[in-house]
Design an enzyme around this catalytic site. Sequence first.
Site, PDB file in Angstrom:
ATOM      1  N   ARG A  39      10.562  -6.138   5.634  1.00 40.82           N
ATOM      2  CA  ARG A  39      10.298  -4.708   5.434  1.00 40.82           C
ATOM      3  C   ARG A  39      11.187  -3.825   6.314  1.00 40.82           C
ATOM      4  O   ARG A  39      11.375  -4.087   7.484  1.00 40.82           O
ATOM      5  CB  ARG A  39       8.829  -4.427   5.753  1.00 40.82           C
ATOM      6  CG  ARG A  39       8.475  -2.958   5.760  1.00 40.82           C
ATOM      7  CD  ARG A  39       7.012  -2.735   5.599  1.00 40.82           C
ATOM      8  NE  ARG A  39       6.262  -2.899   6.837  1.00 40.82           N
ATOM      9  CZ  ARG A  39       4.956  -2.671   6.912  1.00 40.82           C
ATOM     10  NH1 ARG A  39       4.267  -2.321   5.848  1.00 40.82           N
ATOM     11  NH2 ARG A  39       4.328  -2.833   8.059  1.00 40.82           N
ATOM     12  N   ARG A  82      -2.642  -7.319  13.456  1.00 39.79           N
ATOM     13  CA  ARG A  82      -3.070  -6.417  12.382  1.00 39.79           C
ATOM     14  C   ARG A  82      -3.798  -7.196  11.288  1.00 39.79           C
ATOM     15  O   ARG A  82      -4.794  -6.728  10.738  1.00 39.79           O
ATOM     16  CB  ARG A  82      -1.874  -5.655  11.792  1.00 39.79           C
ATOM     17  CG  ARG A  82      -1.322  -4.588  12.733  1.00 39.79           C
ATOM     18  CD  ARG A  82      -0.551  -3.506  11.986  1.00 39.79           C
ATOM     19  NE  ARG A  82       0.506  -4.023  11.163  1.00 39.79           N
ATOM     20  CZ  ARG A  82       1.780  -4.124  11.545  1.00 39.79           C
ATOM     21  NH1 ARG A  82       2.146  -3.738  12.749  1.00 39.79           N
ATOM     22  NH2 ARG A  82       2.690  -4.600  10.723  1.00 39.79           N
ATOM     23  N   ARG A  95     -10.052   2.411   7.478  1.00 40.23           N
ATOM     24  CA  ARG A  95      -9.796   1.031   7.880  1.00 40.23           C
ATOM     25  C   ARG A  95     -11.052   0.390   8.461  1.00 40.23           C
ATOM     26  O   ARG A  95     -11.017  -0.789   8.812  1.00 40.23           O
ATOM     27  CB  ARG A  95      -8.703   1.000   8.946  1.00 40.23           C
ATOM     28  CG  ARG A  95      -7.299   0.674   8.415  1.00 40.23           C
ATOM     29  CD  ARG A  95      -6.342   0.800   9.565  1.00 40.23           C
ATOM     30  NE  ARG A  95      -5.139   0.053   9.462  1.00 40.23           N
ATOM     31  CZ  ARG A  95      -3.967   0.547   9.073  1.00 40.23           C
ATOM     32  NH1 ARG A  95      -3.880   1.786   8.649  1.00 40.23           N
ATOM     33  NH2 ARG A  95      -2.890  -0.211   9.102  1.00 40.23           N
ATOM     34  N   LYS A  97       0.826  -1.226   0.000  1.00 36.81           N
ATOM     35  CA  LYS A  97       0.000   0.000   0.000  1.00 36.81           C
ATOM     36  C   LYS A  97       0.850   1.262   0.000  1.00 36.81           C
ATOM     37  O   LYS A  97       0.639   2.154  -0.792  1.00 36.81           O
ATOM     38  CB  LYS A  97      -0.830   0.063   1.296  1.00 36.81           C
ATOM     39  CG  LYS A  97      -2.083  -0.696   1.334  1.00 36.81           C
ATOM     40  CD  LYS A  97      -2.970  -0.254   2.502  1.00 36.81           C
ATOM     41  CE  LYS A  97      -2.347  -0.147   3.870  1.00 36.81           C
ATOM     42  NZ  LYS A  97      -2.022  -1.326   4.587  1.00 36.81           N
ATOM     43  N   ARG A 105      10.299  -1.447  11.388  1.00 40.70           N
ATOM     44  CA  ARG A 105       9.261  -0.768  12.166  1.00 40.70           C
ATOM     45  C   ARG A 105       9.071  -1.450  13.516  1.00 40.70           C
ATOM     46  O   ARG A 105       9.104  -2.666  13.607  1.00 40.70           O
ATOM     47  CB  ARG A 105       7.924  -0.807  11.403  1.00 40.70           C
ATOM     48  CG  ARG A 105       7.720   0.394  10.533  1.00 40.70           C
ATOM     49  CD  ARG A 105       6.538   0.254   9.631  1.00 40.70           C
ATOM     50  NE  ARG A 105       5.297  -0.116  10.296  1.00 40.70           N
ATOM     51  CZ  ARG A 105       4.100  -0.008   9.715  1.00 40.70           C
ATOM     52  NH1 ARG A 105       4.011   0.467   8.485  1.00 40.70           N
ATOM     53  NH2 ARG A 105       3.015  -0.374  10.346  1.00 40.70           N
TER      54      ARG A 105
HETATM   55  P1  AMP Z   1       0.099   1.698   8.924  1.00 37.56           P
HETATM   56  O1  AMP Z   1       1.408   2.390   8.722  1.00 37.56           O
HETATM   57  O2  AMP Z   1      -0.967   2.155   7.971  1.00 37.56           O
HETATM   58  O3  AMP Z   1       0.259   0.198   8.960  1.00 37.56           O
HETATM   59  O4  AMP Z   1      -0.431   2.116  10.386  1.00 37.56           O
HETATM   60  C1  AMP Z   1       0.312   1.797  11.541  1.00 37.56           C
HETATM   61  C2  AMP Z   1      -0.607   1.748  12.760  1.00 37.56           C
HETATM   62  O5  AMP Z   1      -1.222   3.034  12.969  1.00 37.56           O
HETATM   63  C3  AMP Z   1      -1.761   0.768  12.659  1.00 37.56           C
HETATM   64  O6  AMP Z   1      -1.394  -0.552  13.014  1.00 37.56           O
HETATM   65  C4  AMP Z   1      -2.754   1.391  13.666  1.00 37.56           C
HETATM   66  O7  AMP Z   1      -2.335   1.146  14.997  1.00 37.56           O
HETATM   67  C5  AMP Z   1      -2.567   2.880  13.416  1.00 37.56           C
HETATM   68  N1  AMP Z   1      -3.472   3.359  12.334  1.00 37.56           N
HETATM   69  C6  AMP Z   1      -3.090   3.865  11.123  1.00 37.56           C
HETATM   70  N2  AMP Z   1      -4.149   4.205  10.385  1.00 37.56           N
HETATM   71  C7  AMP Z   1      -5.246   3.891  11.130  1.00 37.56           C
HETATM   72  C8  AMP Z   1      -6.648   4.000  10.901  1.00 37.56           C
HETATM   73  N3  AMP Z   1      -7.150   4.453   9.739  1.00 37.56           N
HETATM   74  N4  AMP Z   1      -7.486   3.585  11.892  1.00 37.56           N
HETATM   75  C9  AMP Z   1      -7.015   3.130  13.065  1.00 37.56           C
HETATM   76  N5  AMP Z   1      -5.708   2.994  13.342  1.00 37.56           N
HETATM   77  C10 AMP Z   1      -4.807   3.379  12.391  1.00 37.56           C
END
Ligand code: AMP
Length: 224
Positions: A130, A173, A93, A17, A162
């Site tokens: 990653r 997740r 999400r 993504k 990360r």
């Molecule tokens: P990502 O980099 O998109 O994988 O986001 C990392 C983390 O941020 C996720 O595992 C959630 O804890 C939080 N997060 C990011 N975007 C959202 C969202 N739209 N809704 C809820 N939590 C989010």
Amino acid sequence: MVPGVRLVVLGKQGAGKGTQAVRLSHHYVVPHVSTGDMLRAAVKAQTPLGRRAKALMDRGELLPDELIMEMVGERMAERDVQTRGLVLDGVPRTVNQAKMLDELLSPARLDLVIDLEVPTSQVLRRLAARRVCVDCGTNYSVFAPPLVNWTCDICGGEVVQREDDTEAAISRRLELYERQTAPLLDWYREAGILVPINGTGSPDVVTQRIIRAVDHRKRRQEGS
Ligand code: AMP
């Protein structure tokens, strides 16, 4: 029609993504709005939001919809998004977030929602490999590292694994994706704007597939 391009990139963790959203934002010259990047910046700056978010993020839990959409709404009120559109990455999400997003976008609408399809076995392999720049969020992998000594090719930031790419957080997740995010696919399919894209293969090949689909859709909209 409101001018600009408004896209969402959906997909499981590790489906590519982030990489594809950045490439699309360059291609269509529109801002890339990533909730994960915004939250990681808040964690790094130790803001009140960042302190609250860190524990949930490290465990792979989702943050509350209202908090996320308030943050996104503030970004969307800025002029660049208003005039040119955006590529959303990591949001929505949940179906609730999708409804709130529609309100924030109005009177504009999403052009397309891209669903990057990658089998879970492949996603798990990608996640283990990653690596990400702590400053600008550019993604790398142990198989395609930055050119020099784990410093980012784009901004010179440090490239690391990360903190939430632990086995426990990854499986949480993925579980939440199935439960909370997968229902969004039906929601957008019914709205007629979901485009499934084969997310396997090189990033270049996947980008070309997405651009073809978006351009096709935009031509159809402009002709109607
Ligand atoms: P990502 O980099 O998109 O994988 O986001 C990392 C983390 O941020 C996720 O595992 C959630 O804890 C939080 N997060 C990011 N975007 C959202 C969202 N739209 N809704 C809820 N939590 C989010």
